[in-house]
Motif scaffolding. Structure first.
Motif, PDB file in Angstrom:
ATOM      1  N   GLU A 111       4.142   8.600 -11.905  1.00  0.00           N
ATOM      2  CA  GLU A 111       3.301   8.670 -13.091  1.00  0.00           C
ATOM      3  C   GLU A 111       3.333  10.110 -13.622  1.00  0.00           C
ATOM      4  O   GLU A 111       3.653  11.044 -12.879  1.00  0.00           O
ATOM      5  CB  GLU A 111       1.870   8.255 -12.758  1.00  0.00           C
ATOM      6  CG  GLU A 111       1.732   6.803 -12.310  1.00  0.00           C
ATOM      7  CD  GLU A 111       2.129   5.813 -13.396  1.00  0.00           C
ATOM      8  OE1 GLU A 111       1.978   6.138 -14.585  1.00  0.00           O
ATOM      9  OE2 GLU A 111       2.605   4.723 -13.037  1.00  0.00           O
ATOM     10  N   ARG A 239       6.624   4.814  -0.661  1.00  0.00           N
ATOM     11  CA  ARG A 239       5.617   4.183  -1.504  1.00  0.00           C
ATOM     12  C   ARG A 239       4.311   3.973  -0.731  1.00  0.00           C
ATOM     13  O   ARG A 239       3.220   4.303  -1.231  1.00  0.00           O
ATOM     14  CB  ARG A 239       6.151   2.842  -2.026  1.00  0.00           C
ATOM     15  CG  ARG A 239       5.097   1.952  -2.689  1.00  0.00           C
ATOM     16  CD  ARG A 239       4.548   2.599  -3.964  1.00  0.00           C
ATOM     17  NE  ARG A 239       3.399   1.881  -4.486  1.00  0.00           N
ATOM     18  CZ  ARG A 239       3.472   0.843  -5.327  1.00  0.00           C
ATOM     19  NH1 ARG A 239       4.648   0.386  -5.716  1.00  0.00           N
ATOM     20  NH2 ARG A 239       2.384   0.271  -5.773  1.00  0.00           N
ATOM     21  N   ALA A 279       6.362   5.324  -9.537  1.00  0.00           N
ATOM     22  CA  ALA A 279       6.573   4.358 -10.614  1.00  0.00           C
ATOM     23  C   ALA A 279       8.045   3.988 -10.685  1.00  0.00           C
ATOM     24  O   ALA A 279       8.914   4.780 -10.303  1.00  0.00           O
ATOM     25  CB  ALA A 279       6.112   4.945 -11.956  1.00  0.00           C
ATOM     26  N   PRO A 280       8.335   2.775 -11.169  1.00  0.00           N
ATOM     27  CA  PRO A 280       9.745   2.374 -11.301  1.00  0.00           C
ATOM     28  C   PRO A 280      10.414   3.049 -12.481  1.00  0.00           C
ATOM     29  O   PRO A 280       9.750   3.423 -13.458  1.00  0.00           O
ATOM     30  CB  PRO A 280       9.646   0.862 -11.513  1.00  0.00           C
ATOM     31  CG  PRO A 280       8.316   0.665 -12.170  1.00  0.00           C
ATOM     32  CD  PRO A 280       7.407   1.701 -11.561  1.00  0.00           C
ATOM     33  N   SER A 282      13.021   2.787 -15.723  1.00  0.00           N
ATOM     34  CA  SER A 282      13.172   1.751 -16.752  1.00  0.00           C
ATOM     35  C   SER A 282      13.959   2.338 -17.913  1.00  0.00           C
ATOM     36  O   SER A 282      14.188   3.552 -17.968  1.00  0.00           O
ATOM     37  CB  SER A 282      11.790   1.318 -17.242  1.00  0.00           C
ATOM     38  OG  SER A 282      11.139   2.411 -17.888  1.00  0.00           O
ATOM     39  N   GLU A 314      17.976   0.776 -11.635  1.00  0.00           N
ATOM     40  CA  GLU A 314      16.729   0.045 -11.384  1.00  0.00           C
ATOM     41  C   GLU A 314      16.745  -0.816 -10.126  1.00  0.00           C
ATOM     42  O   GLU A 314      15.816  -1.597  -9.893  1.00  0.00           O
ATOM     43  CB  GLU A 314      16.406  -0.840 -12.597  1.00  0.00           C
ATOM     44  CG  GLU A 314      16.204  -0.074 -13.887  1.00  0.00           C
ATOM     45  CD  GLU A 314      15.824  -0.974 -15.049  1.00  0.00           C
ATOM     46  OE1 GLU A 314      14.788  -1.673 -14.957  1.00  0.00           O
ATOM     47  OE2 GLU A 314      16.575  -0.998 -16.052  1.00  0.00           O
ATOM     48  N   SER A 317      13.511  -0.671  -8.163  1.00  0.00           N
ATOM     49  CA  SER A 317      12.284  -0.586  -8.957  1.00  0.00           C
ATOM     50  C   SER A 317      11.169  -1.490  -8.448  1.00  0.00           C
ATOM     51  O   SER A 317       9.980  -1.163  -8.578  1.00  0.00           O
ATOM     52  CB  SER A 317      12.580  -0.883 -10.430  1.00  0.00           C
ATOM     53  OG  SER A 317      13.282   0.198 -11.015  1.00  0.00           O
ATOM     54  N   ASP A 318      11.517  -2.631  -7.870  1.00  0.00           N
ATOM     55  CA  ASP A 318      10.467  -3.518  -7.377  1.00  0.00           C
ATOM     56  C   ASP A 318       9.643  -2.877  -6.264  1.00  0.00           C
ATOM     57  O   ASP A 318       8.466  -3.230  -6.071  1.00  0.00           O
ATOM     58  CB  ASP A 318      11.075  -4.821  -6.843  1.00  0.00           C
ATOM     59  CG  ASP A 318      11.521  -5.757  -7.962  1.00  0.00           C
ATOM     60  OD1 ASP A 318      11.111  -5.538  -9.121  1.00  0.00           O
ATOM     61  OD2 ASP A 318      12.269  -6.706  -7.680  1.00  0.00           O
ATOM     62  N   ARG A 321       6.590  -1.025  -7.987  1.00  0.00           N
ATOM     63  CA  ARG A 321       5.678  -1.712  -8.908  1.00  0.00           C
ATOM     64  C   ARG A 321       4.383  -2.087  -8.200  1.00  0.00           C
ATOM     65  O   ARG A 321       4.354  -2.330  -7.019  1.00  0.00           O
ATOM     66  CB  ARG A 321       6.335  -2.975  -9.480  1.00  0.00           C
ATOM     67  CG  ARG A 321       7.471  -2.663 -10.437  1.00  0.00           C
ATOM     68  CD  ARG A 321       7.896  -3.897 -11.236  1.00  0.00           C
ATOM     69  NE  ARG A 321       8.850  -3.519 -12.263  1.00  0.00           N
ATOM     70  CZ  ARG A 321      10.180  -3.582 -12.114  1.00  0.00           C
ATOM     71  NH1 ARG A 321      10.688  -4.041 -10.981  1.00  0.00           N
ATOM     72  NH2 ARG A 321      10.978  -3.208 -13.096  1.00  0.00           N
TER      73      ARG A 321
END
Length: 321
Positions: A111, A239, A279-280, A282, A314, A317-318, A321
């Motif tokens: 973020e 994470r 954050a992922p 994008s 990506e 990316s999961d 999230r």
């Protein structure tokens, strides 16, 4: 046509960063030796205070090796040299690294952290706005996140890059230069920012409304091909550890203060504004980085154009999230 001076400047800075990175690697050992019976360990480059420091301090990812770097540019040179598989930097180092020929993918971000970087001045000098620094010496680390903040501050106050005397100094060099008033201002990030917040020091501006100051995770292509499972395991631990730290700020500060070699009150203050959720990546993140790259190209701070948006990957990316 790009000037010969610009090409020589970029080459000289790149060479200086490479020397710095080589020295940093020489002083960094592996916490976990490679097993003769198992796969080669994941090699992680980190900066003191970044989110990866908490993973290391909690031993949340056993089996990896760690290398410490003073700044993002030094870390990306280690990535270029094949000395690390994954590392964490701010928003500008990936762009300078791509311009210098480093191959990598950007697999995660954070973020925004705009309050985590700032322009510091001495209260006694009476500066009220960044515009007051016209003609003054402003210190920063070339190629780091603060390089982008400088551009945005200049734009906001209708100044050009030549309206201030930009002095490129690494944090260890900039702090004494600032303390001794050899420079008029210092643009710096946490935890160096928090450490410099002493009586008589004023925060002239931070990145709020100007720069996102996100963290980015860079991975070497070879590691993506050969260490996919290790990367997934490591990023999962990263994470989970980050989420734990955000939920437990007091315990986080107690654990990180000894790791950072910073007193607990300073660690707490810095973390309160600079520790953010992961954050992922994008397409929007790619656009954000591409705008920065294009601005650096326009000012001839990097040689030629850079497709940094094409480095966004990506596949993990999961996990964020």
């Amino acid at each position: 046509m790009r000037s010969t001076y610009t090409r020589r400047l970029f080459a000289a800075v790149a060479g200086l960063i490479l020397v710095t990175a080589t020295g940093a690697l020489a002083g960094c050992g592996s916490d976990e030796p490679a097993s003769a019976d198992g796969p080669a360990p994941l090699r992680v480059g980190y900066q003191r205070f970044g989110g990866l420091s908490l993973v290391k301090a909690r031993n949340a990812a056993p089996g990896v090796t760690w290398s410490l770097f003073e700044s993002g540019p030094a870390l990306t040179e280690a990535l270029k040299a094949g000395a690390i598989d994954i590392g964490q930097t701010g928003e500008a180092p990936p762009i300078f690294a791509a311009a210098g020929g480093t191959d990598f993918k950007i697999v995660g971000t954070s973020e925004p952290i705009p309050q985590g970087e700032a322009v510091l001045v001495h209260e006694s000098d009476g500066y009220q706005s960044f515009a007051d620094l016209k003609g003054k010496k402003v210190a920063l680390n070339k190629g780091s996140n603060v390089n982008w903040l400088l551009l945005k501050l200049l734009e906001k106050h209708h100044l050009t890059y030549t309206d201030v005397q930009v002095t490129y100094l690494k944090p260890a060099e900039a702090r004494p230069a600032f303390d001794n008033k050899q420079v008029d201002a210092w643009i710096i990030w946490d935890p160096y920012f928090a450490l410099a917040e002493q009586p008589g020091v004023k925060v002239l501006a931070d990145a709020t409304g100007l720069a996102s100051n996100r963290e980015y995770l860079l991975v070497a292509p070879g590691a993506l091909e050969s260490k996919g499972e290790q990367l997934t395991s490591f990023l999962t631990a990263y994470r989970q550890t980050t989420d734990w730290g955000i939920a437990n700020p007091a315990e986080r500060a107690k654990i990180l203060a000894p790791e950072l070699k910073i007193d607990e009150p300073t660690t707490t203050r810095a973390l309160a504004r600079s520790a953010k959720a992961l954050a992922p990546v994008s397409p929007a993140i790619g656009d954000e980085l591409q705008a920065i790259a294009d601005a650096f190209t326009g000012l001839e701070l990097i040689p030629g154009t850079v497709d940094i948006k094409g480095r966004v990957d990506e596949r993990f990316s999961d996990l964020f999230r």
